[in-house]
Design a protein around this motif. Structure first.
Motif, PDB file in Angstrom:
ATOM      1  N   ASP A 103       6.806   5.131  -4.728  1.00 21.91           N
ATOM      2  CA  ASP A 103       8.223   4.975  -4.382  1.00 21.91           C
ATOM      3  C   ASP A 103       8.326   4.161  -3.087  1.00 21.91           C
ATOM      4  N   PRO A 104       9.108   3.088  -3.056  1.00 26.27           N
ATOM      5  CA  PRO A 104       9.222   2.253  -1.850  1.00 26.27           C
ATOM      6  C   PRO A 104       9.670   3.032  -0.619  1.00 26.27           C
ATOM      7  N   ALA A 105      10.309   4.176  -0.833  1.00 29.18           N
ATOM      8  CA  ALA A 105      10.823   4.944   0.310  1.00 29.18           C
ATOM      9  C   ALA A 105       9.739   5.758   1.015  1.00 29.18           C
ATOM     10  N   ILE A 106       8.568   5.903   0.396  1.00 26.45           N
ATOM     11  CA  ILE A 106       7.497   6.686   1.004  1.00 26.45           C
ATOM     12  C   ILE A 106       6.251   5.826   1.156  1.00 26.45           C
ATOM     13  N   SER A 107       5.352   6.267   2.029  1.00 30.00           N
ATOM     14  CA  SER A 107       4.160   5.467   2.326  1.00 30.00           C
ATOM     15  C   SER A 107       2.946   5.883   1.508  1.00 30.00           C
ATOM     16  N   GLU A 108       2.992   7.064   0.892  1.00 28.99           N
ATOM     17  CA  GLU A 108       1.824   7.533   0.152  1.00 28.99           C
ATOM     18  C   GLU A 108       2.247   8.568  -0.887  1.00 28.99           C
ATOM     19  N   VAL A 109       1.585   8.538  -2.028  1.00 27.60           N
ATOM     20  CA  VAL A 109       1.806   9.542  -3.055  1.00 27.60           C
ATOM     21  C   VAL A 109       0.445   9.981  -3.591  1.00 27.60           C
ATOM     22  N   ILE A 110       0.322  11.271  -3.892  1.00 31.47           N
ATOM     23  CA  ILE A 110      -0.910  11.814  -4.445  1.00 31.47           C
ATOM     24  C   ILE A 110      -0.619  12.319  -5.853  1.00 31.47           C
ATOM     25  N   ASP A 146     -10.203  14.695 -16.998  1.00 23.42           N
ATOM     26  CA  ASP A 146     -10.207  16.102 -17.402  1.00 23.42           C
ATOM     27  C   ASP A 146     -10.932  17.008 -16.407  1.00 23.42           C
ATOM     28  N   GLN A 147     -11.587  16.430 -15.419  1.00 23.87           N
ATOM     29  CA  GLN A 147     -12.312  17.245 -14.445  1.00 23.87           C
ATOM     30  C   GLN A 147     -11.337  17.844 -13.426  1.00 23.87           C
ATOM     31  N   PRO A 148     -11.506  19.117 -13.096  1.00 22.43           N
ATOM     32  CA  PRO A 148     -10.639  19.711 -12.072  1.00 22.43           C
ATOM     33  C   PRO A 148     -10.874  19.038 -10.723  1.00 22.43           C
ATOM     34  N   GLY A 149      -9.809  18.797 -10.007  1.00 24.28           N
ATOM     35  CA  GLY A 149      -9.955  18.168  -8.690  1.00 24.28           C
ATOM     36  C   GLY A 149      -9.766  16.670  -8.698  1.00 24.28           C
ATOM     37  N   THR A 150      -9.679  16.056  -9.889  1.00 26.13           N
ATOM     38  CA  THR A 150      -9.454  14.605  -9.942  1.00 26.13           C
ATOM     39  C   THR A 150      -8.036  14.303  -9.452  1.00 26.13           C
ATOM     40  N   LYS A 151      -7.940  13.350  -8.552  1.00 22.69           N
ATOM     41  CA  LYS A 151      -6.622  12.970  -8.038  1.00 22.69           C
ATOM     42  C   LYS A 151      -6.646  11.493  -7.641  1.00 22.69           C
ATOM     43  N   MET A 152      -5.476  10.895  -7.567  1.00 19.30           N
ATOM     44  CA  MET A 152      -5.372   9.485  -7.191  1.00 19.30           C
ATOM     45  C   MET A 152      -4.329   9.335  -6.096  1.00 19.30           C
ATOM     46  N   GLN A 153      -4.752   8.728  -5.004  1.00 22.92           N
ATOM     47  CA  GLN A 153      -3.844   8.462  -3.887  1.00 22.92           C
ATOM     48  C   GLN A 153      -3.431   6.996  -3.934  1.00 22.92           C
ATOM     49  N   VAL A 154      -2.142   6.770  -3.786  1.00 25.40           N
ATOM     50  CA  VAL A 154      -1.608   5.408  -3.739  1.00 25.40           C
ATOM     51  C   VAL A 154      -0.915   5.238  -2.389  1.00 25.40           C
ATOM     52  N   ARG A 155      -1.440   4.313  -1.578  1.00 22.50           N
ATOM     53  CA  ARG A 155      -0.929   4.120  -0.215  1.00 22.50           C
ATOM     54  C   ARG A 155      -0.362   2.716  -0.064  1.00 22.50           C
ATOM     55  N   SER A 156       0.748   2.639   0.642  1.00 23.38           N
ATOM     56  CA  SER A 156       1.358   1.330   0.888  1.00 23.38           C
ATOM     57  C   SER A 156       0.518   0.534   1.882  1.00 23.38           C
ATOM     58  N   GLN A 157       0.560  -0.783   1.755  1.00 24.02           N
ATOM     59  CA  GLN A 157      -0.165  -1.691   2.647  1.00 24.02           C
ATOM     60  C   GLN A 157       0.824  -2.702   3.230  1.00 24.02           C
ATOM     61  N   PRO A 158       0.509  -3.243   4.416  1.00 26.44           N
ATOM     62  CA  PRO A 158       1.398  -4.256   4.997  1.00 26.44           C
ATOM     63  C   PRO A 158       1.543  -5.460   4.061  1.00 26.44           C
ATOM     64  N   VAL A 159       2.730  -6.035   4.033  1.00 23.68           N
ATOM     65  CA  VAL A 159       2.975  -7.209   3.196  1.00 23.68           C
ATOM     66  C   VAL A 159       2.132  -8.362   3.701  1.00 23.68           C
ATOM     67  N   SER A 160       1.414  -9.036   2.808  1.00 18.80           N
ATOM     68  CA  SER A 160       0.520 -10.122   3.187  1.00 18.80           C
ATOM     69  C   SER A 160       1.299 -11.364   3.596  1.00 18.80           C
ATOM     70  N   ALA A 161       0.561 -12.352   4.087  1.00 16.01           N
ATOM     71  CA  ALA A 161       1.195 -13.589   4.566  1.00 16.01           C
ATOM     72  C   ALA A 161       1.920 -14.323   3.447  1.00 16.01           C
ATOM     73  N   ASP A 162       1.421 -14.188   2.211  1.00 12.58           N
ATOM     74  CA  ASP A 162       2.084 -14.859   1.091  1.00 12.58           C
ATOM     75  C   ASP A 162       3.153 -13.983   0.441  1.00 12.58           C
ATOM     76  N   LYS A 163       3.626 -12.972   1.200  1.00 13.82           N
ATOM     77  CA  LYS A 163       4.718 -12.092   0.765  1.00 13.82           C
ATOM     78  C   LYS A 163       4.346 -11.244  -0.449  1.00 13.82           C
ATOM     79  N   GLN A 164       3.054 -11.025  -0.670  1.00 20.88           N
ATOM     80  CA  GLN A 164       2.623 -10.239  -1.813  1.00 20.88           C
ATOM     81  C   GLN A 164       2.533  -8.767  -1.434  1.00 20.88           C
TER      82      GLN A 164
END
Length: 432
Positions: A103-110, A146-164
C-alpha cells in the motif's frame, strides 16, 4: 527401605546404601513426611543443653526482622528455545504487479497468511518469465509456502533517478520452534515454579507472561507458561509488537559494518596493508595468522569439498538408501531440503564479482553456517556424518572438482590464459 551395612575391621558398622530409593523418587508425600520427621528431630535437638548454648530455642518460629525477608518479585527475560535454521533471500523488484502488493500509504507490509502468500506468488509468477529476480522468488515461495513460519516482507525503496518505483522483497522461512525447544521450555517452566514455590509461593498468585510477535517466541512462551502454572489454568499471554525494536534506524550502520567486514576478509595481502584493519579494536584469533583472506578462502574450500562429497553421496544413494540413513526428520524437513539448505549456504558464502570476475566471500553469512551446523548436529547427526563422509565415488568427484577450482584460481591469480594453464598442466603430468 532396607539398608546395606558395611562392617569395618574395628567392629564399627556403616550404612553404605539405602535400598528402595527409586520407589519414592518424585513422590511428594514422601518428601512432606521426611520434612515433618526432620523438623521434629531438629525441634527436639534444640532442647538439648549443648545446642541451647548456641541457639535460642524460644526464638525458633518467632517472627523477627531477619526471618520476615521475602522475595518480592522476579523479572525474567528469556530468548526463544531451540529452532530450525533461519533462511532468507532478498531481491530488489520494480515489476508493478509486485510493487502493488505494498500500500503506498505504508512503508512495509509482512505477508504471513496463506491467502496473502498465494496472492504474492501469483504476482511473482505473472512477471517471472521476464524478470530473473521474480522468477527466483516465485520458485522458492512455491516450495516453501506450506512450511510454518514462511513469510514475505515488502519494503518501499527511494524512487530512483529515472523515476522508477521499486520495492525490496525479503522472503524468509525456517526459524520455527522444534520439539526439543518445547521440551526445553517446559523444563525451564517446571524448575522455576519449584524454585519460586520454595522461596515465596505467594509469587505464583500474580504472574504475567509477555511475548513478541515472532512465532518461535510465542511457541516458547506457551510451552513455558503452561508448565509454570502447573496446568491449573490456561495462562494468559500478552503479545506485544513493541517488544522487538525497529532496527530500520540502525540499518545504515549495520550495512556499513557488513561492508567493512566484507572488505577486510576479501583483501588479499599482508595484514599491515589491509585498509580495513584497526589493531586497536580488532583482535584476531591466533589460527588466522596474518592473512584473513587466506583463512576464509581455506574455510570455503573445505565447505566446497564437503558439498562435493554430499552431492556424490546423494548421486550414489537410492531413495531407500537415504531413508536408511534417516527416516524421521524434524519439523517437516527432508533429505532433499537438507541438501538444498547446504548448497544455498555455500552459494551465499561465495560469489563471483560480475565486473572483476574475482571470487568474493561474504563473512556475514557465517551465522547461517553456524545455525545449520548446530541444528544438524542436534537433530540430524547421523545423516550429517554419513552424507559428508568420503566414499570412493565422492573421493573421485571431489578430486575432479578440486582440480577445476585450482585451475580457476591459477588462471585468476596468475593472469594466464586458460590454454596456457592447460599446456603447463599437461607438461607437468607428462614429466611425472
Amino acid at each position: 527401605c532396607g539398608f546395606d551395612i558395611l562392617r569395618a575391621s574395628e567392629g564399627d558398622s556403616l550404612v553404605m546404601d539405602v535400598n528402595g530409593w527409586s520407589f519414592v523418587k518424585g513422590n511428594e508425600q514422601y518428601a512432606v513426611d521426611a520434612a515433618r520427621i526432620l523438623d521434629a528431630r531438629f525441634q527436639e535437638a534444640l532442647r538439648h543443653r549443648w545446642v541451647a548454648r548456641f541457639v535460642d530455642a524460644d526464638a525458633v518460629g518467632r517472627l523477627t526482622y531477619e526471618n520476615t525477608w521475602a522475595l518480592k518479585g522476579v523479572l525474567s527475560v528469556c530468548r526463544h528455545a531451540d529452532r530450525t535454521p533461519k533462511q532468507k533471500i532478498k531481491q530488489l523488484v520494480s515489476a508493478p504487479a509486485v510493487v502493488n502488493l505494498l500500500d503506498p500509504a505504508i512503508s512495509e507490509v509482512i505477508l504471513r497468511t496463506r491467502a496473502d502468500l498465494d496472492r504474492a506468488l501469483e504476482a511473482l509468477q505473472s512477471v517471472g518469465r521476464h524478470d530473473a529476480a521474480c522468477a527466483q522468488l516465485a520458485d522458492v515461495l512455491a516450495r516453501k509456502i506450506d512450511q510454518p513460519g514462511t513469510k514475505m516482507q515488502v519494503r518501499s525503496q527511494p524512487v530512483s533517478a529515472d523515476k522508477q518505483t521499486s520495492v525490496q522483497v525479503v522472503l524468509k522461512w525456517g526459524g520455527e520452534c522444534t520439539h526439543a525447544g518445547a521440551v526445553q521450555s517446559q523444563d525451564l517452566g517446571e524448575r522455576m515454579r519449584k524454585d519460586l514455590t520454595l522461596l515465596n509461593a505467594a509469587l505464583l498468585d500474580d504472574v504475567a507472561f509477555f511475548s513478541s510477535t515472532e512465532r518461535r517466541v510465542q511457541s516458547t512462551v506457551a510451552a513455558y507458561a503452561g508448565a509454570f502454572v502447573g496446568g491449573q489454568s490456561k495462562p494468559q499471554i500478552t503479545v506485544r509488537a513493541d517488544m522487538l525494536d525497529d532496527s530500520s534506524a540502525a540499518k545504515p550502520m549495520m550495512d556499513k559494518a557488513k561492508e567493512q567486514l566484507c572488505g577486510f576478509f576479501n583483501f588479499d595481502g599482508p595484514l599491515s596493508e589491509n585498509p580495513y584493519y584497526n589493531a586497536e579494536c580488532m583482535e584476531l584469533p591466533a589460527d588466522m595468522d596474518e592473512n584473513p583472506y587466506g583463512f576464509v578462502r581455506d574455510m570455503c574450500e573445505l565447505m566446497c569439498r564437503l558439498i562435493d562429497r554430499m552431492e556424490a553421496n546423494f548421486a550414489s544413494l537410492t531413495p531407500e538408501g537415504l531413508a536408511k540413513l534417516q527416516s524421521d526428520w524434524c519439523c517437516g524437513e527432508t533429505a532433499e531440503l537438507f541438501r538444498e539448505r547446504w548448497k544455498k549456504i555455500l552459494a551465499d558464502f561465495r560469489s563471483v564479482d560480475k565486473k572483476t570476475g574475482c571470487v568474493v566471500y561474504e563473512p556475514a553469512k557465517v551465522g547461517e553456517l553456524y545455525d545449520s551446523l548446530k541444528y544438524d548436529a542436534l537433530h540430524n547427526r547421523r545423516f550429517l556424518e554419513q552424507i559428508f563422509k568420503q566414499t570412493d565415488e565422492s573421493s573421485q568427484s571431489a578430486k575432479e572438482d578440486e582440480e577445476e577450482r585450482v585451475e580457476q584460481r591459477s588462471i585468476g591469480e596468475e593472469g594466464m590464459e586458460k590454454e596456457e594453464f592447460l599446456e603447463m598442466k599437461s607438461d607437468k603430468d607428462n614429466s611425472s
